[in-house]
Design an enzyme around this catalytic site. Structure first.
Site, short mmCIF file in Angstrom:
data_model
loop_
_atom_site.label_atom_id
_atom_site.label_comp_id
_atom_site.label_asym_id
_atom_site.label_seq_id
_atom_site.Cartn_x
_atom_site.Cartn_y
_atom_site.Cartn_z
N GLY A 21 0.83 -1.20 0.00
CA GLY A 21 0.00 0.00 0.00
C GLY A 21 0.86 1.25 0.00
O GLY A 21 2.09 1.19 0.09
N GLY A 23 1.26 5.18 1.74
CA GLY A 23 0.90 6.04 2.84
C GLY A 23 1.24 7.48 2.56
O GLY A 23 1.62 7.85 1.44
N MET A 25 3.72 9.27 3.51
CA MET A 25 5.12 9.58 3.24
C MET A 25 5.84 8.50 2.48
O MET A 25 6.93 8.75 1.96
CB MET A 25 5.86 9.80 4.56
CG MET A 25 5.39 10.95 5.39
SD MET A 25 6.28 10.96 6.95
CE MET A 25 5.83 9.36 7.60
N GLY A 26 5.30 7.29 2.44
CA GLY A 26 6.07 6.22 1.85
C GLY A 26 5.21 5.12 1.26
O GLY A 26 3.99 5.16 1.29
N VAL A 28 4.51 0.98 1.33
CA VAL A 28 4.64 -0.19 2.19
C VAL A 28 4.69 -1.43 1.32
O VAL A 28 3.84 -1.63 0.45
CB VAL A 28 3.46 -0.28 3.19
CG1 VAL A 28 3.65 -1.48 4.12
CG2 VAL A 28 3.35 1.00 4.00
N LYS A 43 8.16 -0.43 5.29
CA LYS A 43 7.81 0.91 4.80
C LYS A 43 9.08 1.63 4.38
O LYS A 43 10.04 1.73 5.15
CB LYS A 43 7.08 1.71 5.88
CG LYS A 43 6.55 3.05 5.40
CD LYS A 43 5.66 3.69 6.47
CE LYS A 43 5.01 4.95 5.97
NZ LYS A 43 4.09 5.54 6.97
N ASP A 137 -3.56 11.62 14.04
CA ASP A 137 -4.16 11.24 12.76
C ASP A 137 -4.96 9.95 12.91
O ASP A 137 -4.80 9.01 12.13
CB ASP A 137 -3.08 11.11 11.69
CG ASP A 137 -3.66 11.12 10.27
OD1 ASP A 137 -4.79 11.63 10.09
OD2 ASP A 137 -3.00 10.63 9.35
#
Length: 503
Positions: A21, A23, A25-26, A28, A43, A137
């Site tokens: 997936g 995210g 910032m990065g 995974v 990640k 978050d």
């Protein structure tokens, strides 16, 4: 075939197998570790951000924050660090779905399932808060749910993605992402939108939003553009859950109402308290609960001390009172009003001034149409119409351009603020006008006979305020600085907000 060039390579001893997936910032990945032999979720920071020191620090902080707390409902972090310029974090690979996927694919969650999910997320948050850590978050996409048929609860939840979390302890370094508000628009607490200091009660508000969605299938202010949702968190109340799901017990509305209070002090003292009252509401036995201190040190004796309150900072202005941006009702402390009210003091609630006010401008952009063919005007009256999707707009960089508010009667002004751009999303194309236009960086508030008051803005499409105490019937807002154009060479203000007491 997956075209990602990372697939099939080895990063820090982890063999990359597939993409799991993406995210904030990065990316995974599913990866395999040789020693100990296991598959993990790995990640890696997004390559586009590799040279950005702020993003790199945030990525590493996510690993530090998550690893600092051992709790069954916080996703375990196995390893983190940097190798050959690549930042990585290895986490437990969970065979399940995130809560957002479950909510999108389920017509309706059973009430018992809702309680169990909220209880587990709440326990993880309470554990983080006891260590002085705020997630910031909390949302369904950051809750992984796996099924454990032999367990007492069929669902087992993990709270993930502490990448925007922050330590509330004074020794921790605060990291701010320039131009980005920390949090997600559908779930963010009012105090986060304001840009001030937050504590665990912001997470509790977000958990209340998750609860609302689990109960109703929609977020409290769903179906709105991000800017409108942010405005609603500050100024509006969501529909009661029972108006959407009539079969809910009566007490459920009271639980979500308290969890979603604009003022942090009016919310639950802990996630555990929220869960307890939720259970009682669903059982039809809700009764008032005594509030307990929000934050406690780990219990070593029978004596508890309330946690220290964080000072609220409103866009860089140090406040001596709590400011809660609620339309028409901002608590500003105890104040003695003028003659005719006696010698006793009372809580003064300044009003949002909308009646008896007119707006004029030095220059206004011509009318146009949006992509759907709807007419769009940019007249000064849009500044005070209460609609964040309209705006006053002027061509070019706006430097030196002004708008003036003229009040029928003098106003005892307490504070003033505005949205520093055009907070509209085009209904046909989805284009974000706030990012396309120039964004206002600095304005001067000018009142006849008084020195100018300047305000500097964060590049966010939300109301931002400054204290301004004066009695006046005229306020001019003069633009001093703007950003470069993002594609359209216009400068705009969506709304101006004046709080005070009419004479």
């Amino acid at each position: 075939m997956d075209a990602d060039p990372i697939i099939g390579t080895n990063v820090a001893g982890f063999a990359i197998e597939s993409v799991l997936g993406h995210g904030a910032m990065g990316v995974v990945y599913v990866a395999r570790q040789d020693s100990p032999a296991r598959r993990v979720a790995l990640k890696l920071i997004t390559p586009a951000f590799a040279g950005d020191e702020v993003f790199r620090r945030r990525f590493l902080r996510e690993a530090t924050a998550a690893a600092a707390i051992e709790h069954p409902h916080i996703l375990p972090v196995y390893a983190a660090g940097e190798t050959n310029g690549t930042l990585f974090m290895a986490m437990r690979l969970v065979d399940g779905q995130d809560l957002g996927e479950i909510l999108r694919g389920s017509a309706q969650l059973s009430l018992e399932r809702v309680v169990q999910i909220i209880r587990q997320i709440g326990e993880a948050l309470d554990a983080a808060h006891a260590r002085g850590l705020v997630h910031r978050d909390v949302k369904p996409g950051n809750v992984l749910v796996t099924h454990q048929p032999d367990a007492e609860d069929g669902d087992f939840c993990y709270l993930t993605d502490f990448g925007v979390s922050t330590w509330t302890a004074s020794s921790a370094a605060a990291i701010t992402l320039t131009g980005q508000m920390v949090g997600t628009a559908s779930y963010v607490a009012p105090e986060q939108i304001e840009g001030g200091s937050v504590d665990g009660r912001a997470d509790l508000y977000s958990l209340g939003c998750v609860l609302y969605e689990c109960l109703t299938g929609r977020t409290p202010f769903g179906g709105r553009p991000a800017a409108a949702a942010l405005y609603a968190h500050l100024h509006e109340e969501p529909p009661p859950p029972r108006s959407i799901r009539p079969g809910l017990p009566a007490g459920v509305d009271d639980v979500t109402t308290r969890a979603l209070k604009k003022a942090p002090d009016e919310r639950y003292a802990s996630c555990r308290e929220l869960t307890h009252e939720l259970r009682e509401a669903l059982a039809g036995t809700t009764r008032p609960q005594a509030k307990v201190p929000f934050a406690k040190a780990p219990a070593t004796t029978s004596t508890h001390r309330p946690g220290r309150r964080s000072a609220r900072v409103m866009m860089g202005v140090v406040a001596t009172v709590i400011l809660v941006a609620v339309a028409g009702a901002v608590f500003l402390g105890t104040r003695v009003r003028g003659p005719g009210q006696g010698a006793s003091s009372s809580v003064a609630i300044p009003a949002l001034i909308r009646d008896g006010v007119q707006a004029a401008a030095s220059q206004t952009a011509p009318s146009s149409t949006d992509a759907a063919g709807n007419p769009v005007t940019y007249v000064p009256a849009n500044l005070i119409d209460g609609n964040v999707q309209t705006a006053w707009r002027t061509p070019g960089n706006g430097h030196g351009q002004w708008v003036t508010l003229i009040f029928d009667n003098p106003i005892d002004v307490v504070r003033i603020g505005l949205i520093p751009g055009y907070a509209k999303t085009d209904p046909q194309t989805g284009a974000n006008r706030f990012l396309q236009d120039r964004i206002i960086k600095t304005v001067a508030y000018q009142i006849p006979g008084l020195p100018d008051t300047t305000q500097t803005f964060e590049p966010l499409p939300v109301p931002q305020f400054v204290e301004l105490r004066a009695t006046t019937s005229r306020i001019t807002v003069r633009i001093l600085a703007t950003t470069a154009a993002g594609g359209l060479d216009y400068t705009a203000i969506s709304e101006i907000y004046v709080y005070g007491f009419p004479q």
